[in-house]
Design an enzyme around this catalytic site. Structure first.
Site, PDB file in Angstrom:
ATOM      1  N   GLU A 340     -35.185  -9.860 -11.371  1.00  0.00           N
ATOM      2  CA  GLU A 340     -34.075 -10.404 -12.106  1.00  0.00           C
ATOM      3  C   GLU A 340     -32.944 -11.161 -11.311  1.00  0.00           C
ATOM      4  OE1 GLU A 340     -33.624  -7.143 -14.736  1.00  0.00           O
ATOM      5  OE2 GLU A 340     -34.949  -7.971 -15.822  1.00  0.00           O
TER       6      GLU A 340
HETATM    7  N1  IFG Z   1     -36.140  -4.383 -16.748  1.00  0.00           N
HETATM    8  C1  IFG Z   1     -35.271  -4.334 -15.348  1.00  0.00           C
HETATM    9  C2  IFG Z   1     -34.709  -2.972 -15.271  1.00  0.00           C
HETATM   10  C3  IFG Z   1     -34.427  -2.413 -16.675  1.00  0.00           C
HETATM   11  C4  IFG Z   1     -35.524  -2.569 -17.326  1.00  0.00           C
HETATM   12  C5  IFG Z   1     -35.267  -1.633 -18.845  1.00  0.00           C
HETATM   13  C6  IFG Z   1     -37.355  -4.129 -13.808  1.00  0.00           C
HETATM   14  C7  IFG Z   1     -37.936  -4.428 -12.697  1.00  0.00           C
HETATM   15  C8  IFG Z   1     -36.109  -3.910 -17.729  1.00  0.00           C
HETATM   16  N2  IFG Z   1     -36.071  -4.666 -14.027  1.00  0.00           N
HETATM   17  O1  IFG Z   1     -37.858  -3.553 -14.887  1.00  0.00           O
HETATM   18  O2  IFG Z   1     -33.455  -3.016 -14.552  1.00  0.00           O
HETATM   19  O3  IFG Z   1     -33.405  -2.887 -17.325  1.00  0.00           O
HETATM   20  O4  IFG Z   1     -36.656  -1.514 -19.548  1.00  0.00           O
END
Ligand code: IFG
Length: 537
Positions: A340
């Site tokens: 992200e």
């Molecule tokens: N995605 C984000 C996490 C977390 C997650 C919560 C990944 C690799 C959503 N990144 O999963 O930091 O916020 O379900």
């Protein structure tokens, strides 16, 4: 006429009666028991039941093949697991040969059929328990099976009623995948050392062998870095919701690592970058492109932060952090995050990941990164951690790298069970117990087969999880299923058979004080051995 002598019948009858009473007292027939009826999770590779039972008694001794401190240590481990509930002394002694009956014997041998490092052979007869493995780690995994063969109350830490009988037979077992793991996000909400140790114990009971600690994110930096102290003094001082946060000193981190090592679990530390770095940027503004100091962040948004990937000081920072972390981490991997990074230009991101991959190698470790890292040039030793974009996982495999499977819609333990779950999120899916179990690693992504996959990981993100009770509610009862997906061959697994074994874990969960979610999809069996509250009964 010869007086007929009468034969002294009375004393003979008395003697036979005494003999019969004596033998019946000492030769009580062992209770018939069926090893195949045991509710073992993960399900072992092969099991042969012989229909009888062995009773562990107060004069049992735990013998270990002599000549190794490690074997004595593992003997103490099983003794410490069995002593509290049984109240038995369970002395641990070295022995160069198989002991007399009534005891437990742990030994190493390269004669067992499966040569894998975690393989073990468990042989239970009316006379005793014999656990053999090629390596000590295999003995440790086999000990979890022994503990699961006793009634669930064996896990109580107070004296329980016996008898302590287990069924006889042979189990030959080994894992299907070499990497079986959970992840704990200690950044969104901080979890003290004691909680992490408890989590490690729970992973060990189900034969998991890695724990990934998500040590840094926007909301908190949780590991002391001596060359950059503000990361924890400032960046570790809060968490989601504005609580006091916290961090592990390097001594505390080393304590966690040792506790895990003693349970044959490797720690994989994650420093998420270049995104998810607000805590670092708030601690050292020179890591920012604009040199401004952002506020500490206690919300739950993602994708708004990035290290300044074209500043040399950033790579000095990364090198210092990786150097100090690698020195504290005996396991093979360092996780560099990479997810992200929505405000990092793609080319900047790619060159950053490529440089960080070299820095990690320079400090003797292998790279793991969320699946976006496949945009960069991955070494074949690097691992792409599949969570969201199948295309990234395929790109990684095309580059000769391997994949760790954590598909969010199946393996994210912060996902609500259903819309009524009072904790967790549901952006990926609602994940009930059956959904968490009914899938397999090798058919998850087109073109990614067993040979490309190192194993499974079940992450727990903690935006909404603030303490151990809440953690356990989201992790149990899904975790045993993930452990089985990693350990037991797909061809040996099916939900209808698994859910019965899971239902029989209820006593064990309660004995361990686990705050588990009593899903209506599972036929939970109480100690009265009745099936209760089963939706599909
Ligand atoms: N995605 C984000 C996490 C977390 C997650 C919560 C990944 C690799 C959503 N990144 O999963 O930091 O916020 O379900």
């Amino acid at each position: 006429m010869m007086q007929k002598k009468s034969f002294p019948i009375a004393p003979l009858v008395t003697m036979i009666a005494i003999l019969l009473i004596y033998t019946s007292c000492n030769m009580e027939e062992p209770t018939p028991m069926d090893l195949a009826a045991a509710s073992l999770i993960p399900k072992p590779d092969s099991l042969t039941a012989t229909g009888s039972s062995f009773e562990l008694t107060a004069d049992a001794i735990i013998y270990v093949q002599e000549g190794s401190e490690e074997l004595l240590k593992i003997g103490q481990y099983i003794a410490n697991r069995l002593r509290p509930a049984t109240g038995f002394p369970l002395e641990v002694l070295p022995s160069e040969k198989i002991p007399a009956s009534g005891n437990i014997y742990l030994s190493l041998s390269n004669e067992i059929e499966e040569a894998e490092e975690e393989a073990y052979e468990l042989s239970i007869t009316e006379k005793g328990i014999k656990l053999t493995a090629t390596q000590v780690v295999g003995l440790f995994r086999g000990i979890q099976t022994i503990c699961q063969l006793f009634p669930g109350r064996i896990e109580e830490n107070t004296l329980q009623a016996g008898p302590w009988k287990i069924a006889t037979g042979t189990i030959l077992d080994h894992p299907d995948y070499a990497y079986r793991s959970a992840m704990l996000d200690v950044s969104r909400h901080f979890f003290p050392v004691e909680d992490v140790k408890r989590f490690i114990d729970l992973l060990a009971y189900y034969k998991m062998n890695y724990l990934h600690l998500h040590l840094s994110d926007d909301q908190g930096w949780r590991i002391e870095i001596k060359s950059w102290p503000n990361l924890t003094t400032h960046g570790g001082s809060t968490e989601v919701g504005g609580g006091k946060g916290g961090f592990y000193t390097q001594e505390e981190y080393a304590e966690i690592v040792q506790y895990a090592q003693d349970r044959f679990i490797n720690i994989v530390p994650e420093i998420d970058m270049p995104g998810h770095t607000n805590a670092a940027l708030a601690s050292y503004p020179e890591l920012n492109c604009n040199g401004k100091t952002p506020e500490l962040y206690t919300g739950t948004k993602v994708g708004f932060s990035t290290l300044c990937t074209d500043k040399e000081i950033v790579y000095q920072f990364v090198d210092d952090v990786i150097r100090e972390l690698a020195a504290l981490t005996p396991g093979p991997y360092i996780h560099i995050g990479g997810d992200e990074s929505h405000v990092t230009a793609k080319d900047d991101y790619i060159q950053f990941i490529n440089r960080v991959q070299n820095i990690v190698h320079a400090h003797g470790k292998l790279v793991m990164g969320w699946d976006e890292v496949a945009e960069a040039s991955l070494e074949s030793s690097s691992i792409a951690h599949y969570w969201a974009v199948a295309d990234n996982a395929q790109k990684a495999v095309q580059q000769g790298a391997k994949v760790l499977m954590s598909p969010a819609h199946k393996a994210y333990m912060d996902m609500q069970y259903d819309s009524t779950t009072h904790l967790g999120l549901h952006w990926a899916a609602y994940i009930e117990i059956d959904s968490a179990y009914i899938w397999d690693l090798e058919s998850m992504v087109e073109g990614i087969g067993k040979e490309n996959i190192i194993g499974i990981e079940a992450p727990l993100w903690t935006e909404t999880i603030t303490n151990m009770d809440e953690l356990e509610y989201m992790v149990f009862p899904r975790l045993p299923g993930y452990a089985e997906i990693g350990w037991t061959a797909t061809s040996d697994r099916n939900w209808d058979e698994y859910k019965v074994r899971l239902g029989k874990q209820k006593d064990r969960f309660e004995a361990m004080g686990i705050n588990f979610y009593e899903s209506k999809f599972v036929p939970w069996v109480s100690t009265e051995n009745e099936v209760i509250d089963s939706k599909n009964n």
